[in-house]
Write a protein that holds these residues in place. Structure first.
Motif, PDB file in Angstrom:
ATOM      1  N   PHE A 138       0.749  -1.195  -0.002  1.00  0.00           N
ATOM      2  CA  PHE A 138       0.122  -0.152   0.025  1.00  0.00           C
ATOM      3  C   PHE A 138       0.752   1.207   0.131  1.00  0.00           C
ATOM      4  O   PHE A 138       1.708   1.464   0.969  1.00  0.00           O
ATOM      5  N   HIS A 139       0.583   1.898  -0.831  1.00  0.00           N
ATOM      6  CA  HIS A 139       1.342   3.372  -0.968  1.00  0.00           C
ATOM      7  C   HIS A 139       0.673   4.493  -0.984  1.00  0.00           C
ATOM      8  O   HIS A 139      -0.342   4.636  -1.784  1.00  0.00           O
ATOM      9  N   ASN A 140       0.715   5.556  -0.239  1.00  0.00           N
ATOM     10  CA  ASN A 140       0.012   6.746  -0.164  1.00  0.00           C
ATOM     11  C   ASN A 140       1.098   7.969  -0.082  1.00  0.00           C
ATOM     12  O   ASN A 140       1.464   8.227   0.983  1.00  0.00           O
ATOM     13  N   GLY A 141       1.310   8.479  -1.084  1.00  0.00           N
ATOM     14  CA  GLY A 141       2.412   9.542  -1.247  1.00  0.00           C
ATOM     15  C   GLY A 141       1.967  10.864  -1.381  1.00  0.00           C
ATOM     16  O   GLY A 141       1.002  11.105  -1.943  1.00  0.00           O
ATOM     17  N   LEU A 142       2.789  11.855  -0.718  1.00  0.00           N
ATOM     18  CA  LEU A 142       2.446  13.346  -0.526  1.00  0.00           C
ATOM     19  C   LEU A 142       3.696  14.064  -0.954  1.00  0.00           C
ATOM     20  O   LEU A 142       4.769  14.049  -0.302  1.00  0.00           O
ATOM     21  N   THR A 143       3.787  14.838  -2.212  1.00  0.00           N
ATOM     22  CA  THR A 143       5.008  15.388  -2.632  1.00  0.00           C
ATOM     23  C   THR A 143       4.644  16.943  -2.762  1.00  0.00           C
ATOM     24  O   THR A 143       3.516  17.380  -3.327  1.00  0.00           O
ATOM     25  N   LYS A 144       5.281  17.937  -1.954  1.00  0.00           N
ATOM     26  CA  LYS A 144       5.040  19.383  -2.132  1.00  0.00           C
ATOM     27  C   LYS A 144       6.264  20.050  -2.534  1.00  0.00           C
ATOM     28  O   LYS A 144       7.393  19.754  -2.132  1.00  0.00           O
ATOM     29  N   VAL A 145       6.115  20.790  -3.762  1.00  0.00           N
ATOM     30  CA  VAL A 145       7.279  21.619  -4.193  1.00  0.00           C
ATOM     31  C   VAL A 145       7.049  23.133  -4.291  1.00  0.00           C
ATOM     32  O   VAL A 145       5.900  23.448  -4.826  1.00  0.00           O
ATOM     33  N   TYR A 146       8.016  23.591  -4.054  1.00  0.00           N
ATOM     34  CA  TYR A 146       8.186  25.170  -4.170  1.00  0.00           C
ATOM     35  C   TYR A 146       9.318  25.694  -4.905  1.00  0.00           C
ATOM     36  O   TYR A 146      10.487  25.490  -4.582  1.00  0.00           O
ATOM     37  N   ALA A 147       8.981  25.975  -6.074  1.00  0.00           N
ATOM     38  CA  ALA A 147      10.020  26.507  -6.869  1.00  0.00           C
ATOM     39  C   ALA A 147      10.148  28.166  -7.077  1.00  0.00           C
ATOM     40  O   ALA A 147       9.074  28.701  -7.552  1.00  0.00           O
ATOM     41  N   LYS A 148      11.036  28.847  -6.533  1.00  0.00           N
ATOM     42  CA  LYS A 148      11.192  30.213  -6.132  1.00  0.00           C
ATOM     43  C   LYS A 148      11.715  30.606  -7.456  1.00  0.00           C
ATOM     44  O   LYS A 148      12.102  30.210  -8.564  1.00  0.00           O
ATOM     45  N   GLU A 149      11.752  32.086  -7.586  1.00  0.00           N
ATOM     46  CA  GLU A 149      12.168  32.861  -8.782  1.00  0.00           C
ATOM     47  C   GLU A 149      13.319  32.265  -9.578  1.00  0.00           C
ATOM     48  O   GLU A 149      14.388  32.027  -9.027  1.00  0.00           O
ATOM     49  N   ASN A 150      12.942  32.028 -11.000  1.00  0.00           N
ATOM     50  CA  ASN A 150      14.070  31.665 -11.714  1.00  0.00           C
ATOM     51  C   ASN A 150      14.702  30.254 -11.489  1.00  0.00           C
ATOM     52  O   ASN A 150      15.744  29.917 -11.890  1.00  0.00           O
ATOM     53  N   SER A 151      13.994  29.246 -10.674  1.00  0.00           N
ATOM     54  CA  SER A 151      14.510  27.981 -10.325  1.00  0.00           C
ATOM     55  C   SER A 151      13.828  26.933 -11.243  1.00  0.00           C
ATOM     56  O   SER A 151      12.821  27.438 -12.209  1.00  0.00           O
ATOM     57  N   HIS A 152      14.539  25.855 -11.760  1.00  0.00           N
ATOM     58  CA  HIS A 152      14.104  24.808 -12.502  1.00  0.00           C
ATOM     59  C   HIS A 152      13.990  23.587 -11.797  1.00  0.00           C
ATOM     60  O   HIS A 152      15.191  23.023 -11.415  1.00  0.00           O
ATOM     61  N   ILE A 153      13.130  23.012 -11.569  1.00  0.00           N
ATOM     62  CA  ILE A 153      12.674  21.588 -10.900  1.00  0.00           C
ATOM     63  C   ILE A 153      12.078  20.512 -11.877  1.00  0.00           C
ATOM     64  O   ILE A 153      11.170  20.851 -12.318  1.00  0.00           O
ATOM     65  N   THR A 154      12.872  19.375 -11.913  1.00  0.00           N
ATOM     66  CA  THR A 154      12.042  18.277 -12.627  1.00  0.00           C
ATOM     67  C   THR A 154      11.710  17.256 -11.616  1.00  0.00           C
ATOM     68  O   THR A 154      12.735  16.655 -10.718  1.00  0.00           O
ATOM     69  N   ILE A 155      10.472  16.645 -11.396  1.00  0.00           N
ATOM     70  CA  ILE A 155      10.113  15.635 -10.599  1.00  0.00           C
ATOM     71  C   ILE A 155       9.596  14.564 -11.556  1.00  0.00           C
ATOM     72  O   ILE A 155       8.817  14.632 -12.419  1.00  0.00           O
ATOM     73  N   ILE A 156      10.301  13.320 -11.456  1.00  0.00           N
ATOM     74  CA  ILE A 156      10.047  12.025 -12.253  1.00  0.00           C
ATOM     75  C   ILE A 156       9.620  11.156 -11.247  1.00  0.00           C
ATOM     76  O   ILE A 156      10.186  10.558 -10.590  1.00  0.00           O
ATOM     77  N   LYS A 157       8.330  10.768 -11.418  1.00  0.00           N
ATOM     78  CA  LYS A 157       7.800   9.518 -10.757  1.00  0.00           C
ATOM     79  C   LYS A 157       7.595   8.234 -11.408  1.00  0.00           C
ATOM     80  O   LYS A 157       6.620   8.298 -12.553  1.00  0.00           O
ATOM     81  N   VAL A 158       7.894   7.275 -10.933  1.00  0.00           N
ATOM     82  CA  VAL A 158       7.817   6.010 -11.667  1.00  0.00           C
ATOM     83  C   VAL A 158       7.178   4.873 -10.811  1.00  0.00           C
ATOM     84  O   VAL A 158       7.596   4.655  -9.431  1.00  0.00           O
TER      85      VAL A 158
END
Length: 362
Positions: A138-158
């Protein structure tokens, strides 16, 4: 876990659309199978072992409702047994992908992971989260992302959990001025799988991109919700989803482009394409454009159908069997998104998973 009062009282929702019923939250147990990667200069800590958790309170507390279900969000916020905090410093660029493997087995069959990713100004990183199981989990996930000015974030979920498991995954992102958040989602496993990605483009010229693939067979149920909320001016968003359904599987896709008041000159595009490999599959697509502002551009498309007969004929005329030709067409549609995953072993496992299940008789 010191206080589990109320844990067993939280109820799962009941969704007829993907056969979610008579499923209960399993008894709580610890998860001890997550290795935190050691990357030079990276501030990453285990959520449950972080002594400075109080300083992240303003990030962990999200006032607005989000996720696959409010009870499931509450479950992991209150009772998480794993997860990380990644805090990127201003101007920090992490070139090596950050990989988190949540492998489930008989001793670690419950994952309630609460993840927080903070990208301060001008920072950049890629985070890969891989979920697998070899028996009922059983998986129950929670992800919170805060990308501030001019940042670059990639989140990959498999997600490649076994066919007796259940998977629920909620994601929310807040994107600042000139910042960009990319989500890549690969949904291949579980008996029931539900995922939600909500991206809030809070400031001017924020960008967000979501690419996903899914494959369902047997009697799997898939519930996908992707939402782009445009608040700032000149924001750009894109949702691209490709899938295939086989046997008696079911899928619901909801793609939302929401242009809030003040999001003038923003643009959003969403498209979903699904290949129906059997007559008994069920595919629902509900794309939506919501406009609270006049000067915006929104485009949406949804396509569901059997494999193109001309493509099939062409490949079979070159000597391929019908089964191999269909397999090649499905795999080719997935290839551009699979190639975005920065780990060769993960790409190979995804390819093997799809190939094995497509090779079964139609």
């Amino acid at each position: 876990m010191e206080n589990l009062k109320g844990y067993n009282e939280i109820e799962l929702p009941k969704w007829k659309r993907i056969r979610l019923k008579d499923i209960s939250i399993p008894e709580f147990k610890e998860y001890n199978n997550l290795d935190i990667p050691k990357i030079s200069g990276l501030n990453i800590k285990n959520m449950s072992e972080n002594e400075d958790l109080n300083k992240y309170t303003k990030y962990l507390k999200v006032d607005e409702e989000f996720g696959v279900d409010k009870n499931l969000v509450k479950l992991t916020e209150k009772y998480s047994n794993s997860g990380v905090i990644i805090d990127l410093e201003r101007d920090q660029k992490i070139n090596e992908p950050i990989r988190l493997d949540f492998n489930m087995d008989s001793e670690n069959s419950l994952v309630l992971d609460h993840n927080l990713i903070i990208a301060n100004e001008n920072s950049k990183a890629t985070v890969v989260m891989n979920y697998t199981s070899n028996e009922e989990s059983f998986h129950n996930g929670l992800t919170k992302v805060y990308a501030k000015e001019n940042s670059h974030i990639t989140i990959i979920k498999v997600q490649m959990m076994d066919s007796t498991s259940n998977n629920f995954d909620s994601n929310i992102a807040f994107v600042g001025r000139d910042a960009k958040v990319n989500f890549i989602s690969v949904e291949l496993g579980s008996k029931i799988s539900s995922s939600s990605f909500i991206t809030n483009l809070k400031e001017d010229k924020a960008q967000a991109d979501l690419k996903s693939i899914y494959f369902a067979d047997n009697e799997m149920g898939l519930d996908l919700e992707y939402t782009m909320n445009h608040f700032g001016r000149r924001c750009l968003t894109n949702i691209e989803t490709k899938g295939a359904l086989k046997d008696k599987s079911r899928k619901v896709f909801r793609g939302n482009l929401d242009f809030k008041k003040g999001s003038t000159r923003s643009k959003g595009v969403e498209a979903e394409y699904v290949i129906l490999l059997d007559k008994e599959v069920k595919s629902d697509a509900i794309p939506a454009l919501i406009c609270g502002e006049d000067d915006v551009e929104g485009e949406h498309a949804a396509s569901a159908g059997q494999i193109n007969e001309l493509k099939l004929f062409y490949l079979m005329s070159r000597g391929l069997s019908e089964k191999d030709a269909k397999k090649m067409i499905v795999e080719a549609s997935f290839r551009p998104i699979i190639d975005l995953i920065p780990f060769e072993d993960l790409r190979e496992k995804i390819e093997d998973n799809i190939d094995r299940r497509l090779t079964d008789e139609y």
